[in-house]
Scaffold this motif. Structure first.
Motif, PDB file in Angstrom:
ATOM      1  N   LYS A 166       0.800  -0.939   0.152  1.00  0.00           N
ATOM      2  CA  LYS A 166      -0.162  -0.071   0.369  1.00  0.00           C
ATOM      3  C   LYS A 166       0.600   1.468   0.638  1.00  0.00           C
ATOM      4  O   LYS A 166       0.929   2.185  -0.408  1.00  0.00           O
ATOM      5  N   ILE A 167       1.780   1.406   0.630  1.00  0.00           N
ATOM      6  CA  ILE A 167       3.242   2.339   1.162  1.00  0.00           C
ATOM      7  C   ILE A 167       3.630   2.248  -0.490  1.00  0.00           C
ATOM      8  O   ILE A 167       3.996   3.875  -0.786  1.00  0.00           O
ATOM      9  N   PHE A 168       3.947   1.220  -0.821  1.00  0.00           N
ATOM     10  CA  PHE A 168       4.971   1.050  -2.676  1.00  0.00           C
ATOM     11  C   PHE A 168       3.606   2.006  -3.836  1.00  0.00           C
ATOM     12  O   PHE A 168       4.342   2.745  -3.910  1.00  0.00           O
ATOM     13  N   ASP A 169       2.538   1.684  -3.720  1.00  0.00           N
ATOM     14  CA  ASP A 169       0.996   2.784  -4.234  1.00  0.00           C
ATOM     15  C   ASP A 169       1.885   4.274  -4.396  1.00  0.00           C
ATOM     16  O   ASP A 169       1.484   4.544  -4.785  1.00  0.00           O
ATOM     17  N   ALA A 170       0.978   4.034  -2.691  1.00  0.00           N
ATOM     18  CA  ALA A 170       0.710   5.660  -2.460  1.00  0.00           C
ATOM     19  C   ALA A 170       2.287   6.406  -3.528  1.00  0.00           C
ATOM     20  O   ALA A 170       1.807   7.917  -3.552  1.00  0.00           O
ATOM     21  N   LEU A 171       3.846   6.062  -3.012  1.00  0.00           N
ATOM     22  CA  LEU A 171       4.931   6.572  -3.049  1.00  0.00           C
ATOM     23  C   LEU A 171       5.214   5.987  -4.772  1.00  0.00           C
ATOM     24  O   LEU A 171       6.226   6.870  -4.979  1.00  0.00           O
ATOM     25  N   GLN A 172       3.926   5.830  -5.840  1.00  0.00           N
ATOM     26  CA  GLN A 172       4.584   5.733  -6.739  1.00  0.00           C
ATOM     27  C   GLN A 172       5.582   4.314  -6.848  1.00  0.00           C
ATOM     28  O   GLN A 172       6.854   4.536  -7.744  1.00  0.00           O
ATOM     29  N   ILE A 173       6.485   3.487  -6.336  1.00  0.00           N
ATOM     30  CA  ILE A 173       7.344   2.884  -5.983  1.00  0.00           C
ATOM     31  C   ILE A 173       7.221   2.138  -6.572  1.00  0.00           C
ATOM     32  O   ILE A 173       6.137   0.884  -5.950  1.00  0.00           O
ATOM     33  N   LYS A 174       7.573   1.346  -8.304  1.00  0.00           N
ATOM     34  CA  LYS A 174       7.752  -0.179  -8.520  1.00  0.00           C
ATOM     35  C   LYS A 174       8.419  -0.744  -8.300  1.00  0.00           C
ATOM     36  O   LYS A 174       9.955  -1.431  -8.219  1.00  0.00           O
ATOM     37  N   LEU A 175       7.831  -1.465  -6.644  1.00  0.00           N
ATOM     38  CA  LEU A 175       8.644  -2.711  -6.160  1.00  0.00           C
ATOM     39  C   LEU A 175       8.161  -4.079  -6.296  1.00  0.00           C
ATOM     40  O   LEU A 175       7.183  -3.465  -5.213  1.00  0.00           O
ATOM     41  N   ASP A 176       8.504  -5.115  -6.004  1.00  0.00           N
ATOM     42  CA  ASP A 176       8.020  -5.924  -5.602  1.00  0.00           C
ATOM     43  C   ASP A 176       7.909  -6.686  -4.222  1.00  0.00           C
ATOM     44  O   ASP A 176       9.596  -6.471  -3.952  1.00  0.00           O
ATOM     45  N   THR A 177       6.566  -7.269  -3.850  1.00  0.00           N
ATOM     46  CA  THR A 177       7.500  -7.868  -2.180  1.00  0.00           C
ATOM     47  C   THR A 177       8.272  -8.940  -2.348  1.00  0.00           C
ATOM     48  O   THR A 177       8.305  -9.253  -0.823  1.00  0.00           O
ATOM     49  N   LYS A 178       8.525  -9.399  -3.339  1.00  0.00           N
ATOM     50  CA  LYS A 178       9.008 -10.809  -3.314  1.00  0.00           C
ATOM     51  C   LYS A 178      10.327 -11.030  -3.647  1.00  0.00           C
ATOM     52  O   LYS A 178      10.527 -10.314  -4.165  1.00  0.00           O
ATOM     53  N   ASN A 179      10.762 -11.656  -3.591  1.00  0.00           N
ATOM     54  CA  ASN A 179      12.639 -12.724  -4.410  1.00  0.00           C
ATOM     55  C   ASN A 179      13.495 -11.047  -4.010  1.00  0.00           C
ATOM     56  O   ASN A 179      13.122 -10.420  -5.344  1.00  0.00           O
ATOM     57  N   VAL A 180      13.673 -10.328  -2.892  1.00  0.00           N
ATOM     58  CA  VAL A 180      14.437  -9.079  -2.863  1.00  0.00           C
ATOM     59  C   VAL A 180      15.741  -8.906  -2.482  1.00  0.00           C
ATOM     60  O   VAL A 180      16.041 -10.571  -2.177  1.00  0.00           O
ATOM     61  N   VAL A 181      16.031  -8.442  -3.101  1.00  0.00           N
ATOM     62  CA  VAL A 181      18.039  -8.096  -2.521  1.00  0.00           C
ATOM     63  C   VAL A 181      18.113  -7.187  -2.495  1.00  0.00           C
ATOM     64  O   VAL A 181      17.844  -6.024  -2.954  1.00  0.00           O
ATOM     65  N   PHE A 182      19.046  -6.743  -0.895  1.00  0.00           N
ATOM     66  CA  PHE A 182      19.506  -5.241  -0.780  1.00  0.00           C
ATOM     67  C   PHE A 182      20.805  -4.667  -0.990  1.00  0.00           C
ATOM     68  O   PHE A 182      21.574  -6.040  -0.796  1.00  0.00           O
ATOM     69  N   ILE A 183      21.274  -3.995  -1.621  1.00  0.00           N
ATOM     70  CA  ILE A 183      22.627  -3.428  -1.944  1.00  0.00           C
ATOM     71  C   ILE A 183      22.850  -2.504  -1.568  1.00  0.00           C
ATOM     72  O   ILE A 183      22.397  -1.598  -1.891  1.00  0.00           O
ATOM     73  N   GLU A 184      23.642  -1.979  -0.531  1.00  0.00           N
ATOM     74  CA  GLU A 184      24.707  -0.709  -0.633  1.00  0.00           C
ATOM     75  C   GLU A 184      25.857  -0.230  -1.629  1.00  0.00           C
ATOM     76  O   GLU A 184      25.908  -0.691  -1.918  1.00  0.00           O
ATOM     77  N   ILE A 185      25.477   1.018  -1.453  1.00  0.00           N
ATOM     78  CA  ILE A 185      25.927   1.279  -2.318  1.00  0.00           C
ATOM     79  C   ILE A 185      27.033   2.423  -1.862  1.00  0.00           C
ATOM     80  O   ILE A 185      26.643   3.473  -1.220  1.00  0.00           O
ATOM     81  N   ALA A 186      28.598   2.558  -1.801  1.00  0.00           N
ATOM     82  CA  ALA A 186      28.996   3.378  -1.412  1.00  0.00           C
ATOM     83  C   ALA A 186      29.468   4.033  -2.025  1.00  0.00           C
ATOM     84  O   ALA A 186      30.530   3.827  -3.027  1.00  0.00           O
ATOM     85  N   ILE A 187      29.824   5.496  -1.679  1.00  0.00           N
ATOM     86  CA  ILE A 187      31.037   6.276  -2.633  1.00  0.00           C
ATOM     87  C   ILE A 187      32.764   6.171  -2.347  1.00  0.00           C
ATOM     88  O   ILE A 187      33.198   6.441  -0.930  1.00  0.00           O
TER      89      ILE A 187
END
Length: 540
Positions: A166-187
């Motif tokens: 619901k929050i993704f829809d409200a913020l117009q975020i295109k992201l499924d809640t299944k099979n997800v991965v976190f990636i850290e970007i470091a400058i």
């Protein structure tokens, strides 16, 4: 009414800006326009505006030069920067000169322009004491919501996927809640990129990195990216429609390489990526985050601009108590005996060993401190100022702490050892020799004096007769080949005798003498005392 001056070399941009807003309706009036910094200065001398909309790249005088002049002579004038992605260095410096806001030209519209003007107006209405404070940007609501959302996800504050969707829809975020991965970007080299404590430059960089990454994610129709803290950013991707782990890995690599290339081309920065574990549900994304944080420590081994995954990480790091006595002795010997090639080979082999065996960070530091110890010892013994070896007045430990990767530390140490080598030996007769043949002969002596070499051997190596080489050599060095070789070997022996815990028999071999008795006699003849007497004298 606050007076606004438009400064841009493009007539189309100036015209667009003039007709973009109902200026007076929001409390502003246009006082004029200029096509470059010099024209703007002439205008300001006659009628000082309150706010300047300032382009970065212009002929005659650019926006950065004008910002210097304004900071010096018109500190109360507020600057709003109009920039492109590749103007980052310009923008960073104009922010230091007091610019109140920046607008990327491809995002320039009625809303962004009005928001920037209202921020400049708020600064003007504040007291003088607040005018020099760090950029007071009212955060974009959407960006703030996304950042807060990611923090809530990483701290496990959601109970159901439906709530997140619901929050993704409200913020117009295109992201499924299944099979997800976190990636850290470091400058990479964050402090040198933004400057110490420069929050304005940091703010611009955060905005630009997220913006560039979001543009790329739009092409894939998947992903959420936001700033976390300082040099770190969060990237969450979903692969709900994928069944092949190989395809997932390929797509992750494709996305990250695209982001990396764009950031380098547009902002001139490099970033490293640390990929966490794949999670069945976004509710457990915190596990992926913890793994990515853990993996990021391995940037030390993989180097800047790398993509770090769990597959590339060795499960157990080897510990170390520092340099072995044998390695330390070899390094000192190479320095004292002018064995530059062997010195470089030793150092590169040492760092290759650290990388291959994944020596722990603490173990690696022990080795680095021992290397610094060798340098300090050699400098003290030979009265070499540390300023000759280190390029900064900072302590070597502090300088080394600013390096992020093993490759950078290796390069730093190699340069330091080259500096101390040059300080020890300086310009020698190899460089000063006029004849190419004699230069080659001297180089062979320097590199092979510990071996069984002779005049005829060296002459064969450089393709001339031994008689001709003998004549040339004596003319240029002032002594015969055999006398020079003996003197050179004795000097190397003296250098080693000044060291403790080196056996004389080992010194005889290292310096190219095949017979101990001969070495003893020739040493006493040349130096005036026996090797043992010389060693004892040096240690008293």
């Amino acid at each position: 009414m606050y007076r606004v001056l438009i400064v841009d070399d493009e007539l189309l941009i100036r015209t667009t800006l003039k007709y973009m807003l109902d200026w007076e309706a929001i409390g502003f009036t246009l006082s004029g326009e200029a096509a470059n910094g010099r024209e703007a200065l002439e205008f300001i001398k006659k009628s000082t505006p309150d706010i300047i909309l300032l382009d970065m790249r212009m002929p005659v005088m650019d926006g950065l030069q004008l910002s210097y002049e304004l900071k010096k002579d018109y500190p109360d004038v507020q600057m709003i920067i109009l920039s492109n992605y590749d103007d980052f260095e310009y923008v960073k410096n104009t922010l230091k000169n007091g610019a109140v806001d920046y607008i990327l030209k491809h995002n320039l519209n009625e809303d962004t322009l009005r928001d920037a003007l209202l921020r400049a107006k708020a600064v003007l209405e504040n007291s003088k004491a607040s005018r020099d404070r760090v950029l007071d940007v009212v955060p974009n609501n959407l960006a703030a919501f996304k950042e807060n959302l990611v923090i809530q996800l990483l701290t496990g504050q959601f109970r159901s996927e439906e709530e997140v969707e619901k929050i993704f829809d409200a913020l117009q975020i295109k992201l499924d809640t299944k099979n997800v991965v976190f990636i850290e970007i470091a400058i990479d080299h964050y402090r040198s990129v933004v400057g110490d404590g420069d929050l304005k430059a940091a703010s611009f960089l955060e905005f630009a990195l997220v913006n560039v990454s979001e543009d790329i994610l739009k092409k894939y129709g998947n992903g959420l990216v936001t700033h976390i803290s300082n040099e770190k950013f969060a990237l969450i991707l979903s692969f709900a429609q994928y069944r092949s782990s190989l395809k997932i890995d390929e797509r992750i690599k494709e996305i990250l390489q695209s982001i990396s290339t764009s950031l380098y081309e547009l902002l001139n920065i490099t970033v490293s990526f640390s990929v966490g574990t794949m999670c069945d549900s976004i509710l457990t994304i915190s596990e992926s985050y913890r793994k990515a944080e853990e993996n990021l420590k391995n940037r030390f081994y993989t180097g800047k601009g790398s993509i770090i995954t769990s597959n590339e990480i060795k499960s157990n790091c080897t510990d170390s108590a520092g340099l072995s006595i044998e390695t330390e002795k070899k390094l000192i010997t190479c320095l004292k005996l002018q064995q530059k090639d062997k010195l470089m080979e030793l150092l590169k082999g040492l760092f290759e060993f650290i990388k291959k065996e994944k020596i722990s960070l603490s173990g690696s530091q022990m080795i680095f401190f021992d290397l610094i110890g060798i340098i300090s010892k050699i400098c003290k013994e030979n009265h070499i100022p540390l300023s000759t070896v280190y390029s900064s007045s900072e302590t070597p430990h502090k300088l080394m702490a600013e390096l992020e990767t093993l490759d950078e530390i290796e390069s730093w140490f190699i340069n330091i050892f080259i500096n101390i080598y040059n300080a020890l030996h300086g310009t020698d007769d190899v460089a000063s020799s006029e004849s190419e043949y004699v230069r080659q002969a001297l180089t062979i002596i320097r590199n092979h004096y510990s071996e069984n070499i002779s005049l005829s051997y060296v002459a064969r190596q450089i393709n001339i007769s031994s008689t001709y080489l003998s004549t040339l050599f004596k003319e240029e060095t002032g002594e015969g080949f055999a006398q020079y070789l003996i003197r050179y070997r004795i000097e190397k022996a003296k250098a080693l005798l000044r060291e403790e815990n080196i056996d004389i028999k080992e010194i005889v071999k290292l310096c190219g003498f095949s017979d101990y008795g001969y070495f003893f006699r020739i040493f006493k003849k040349k130096v005036g005392m026996t090797p043992m007497e010389y060693a004892a004298l040096c240690r008293t």
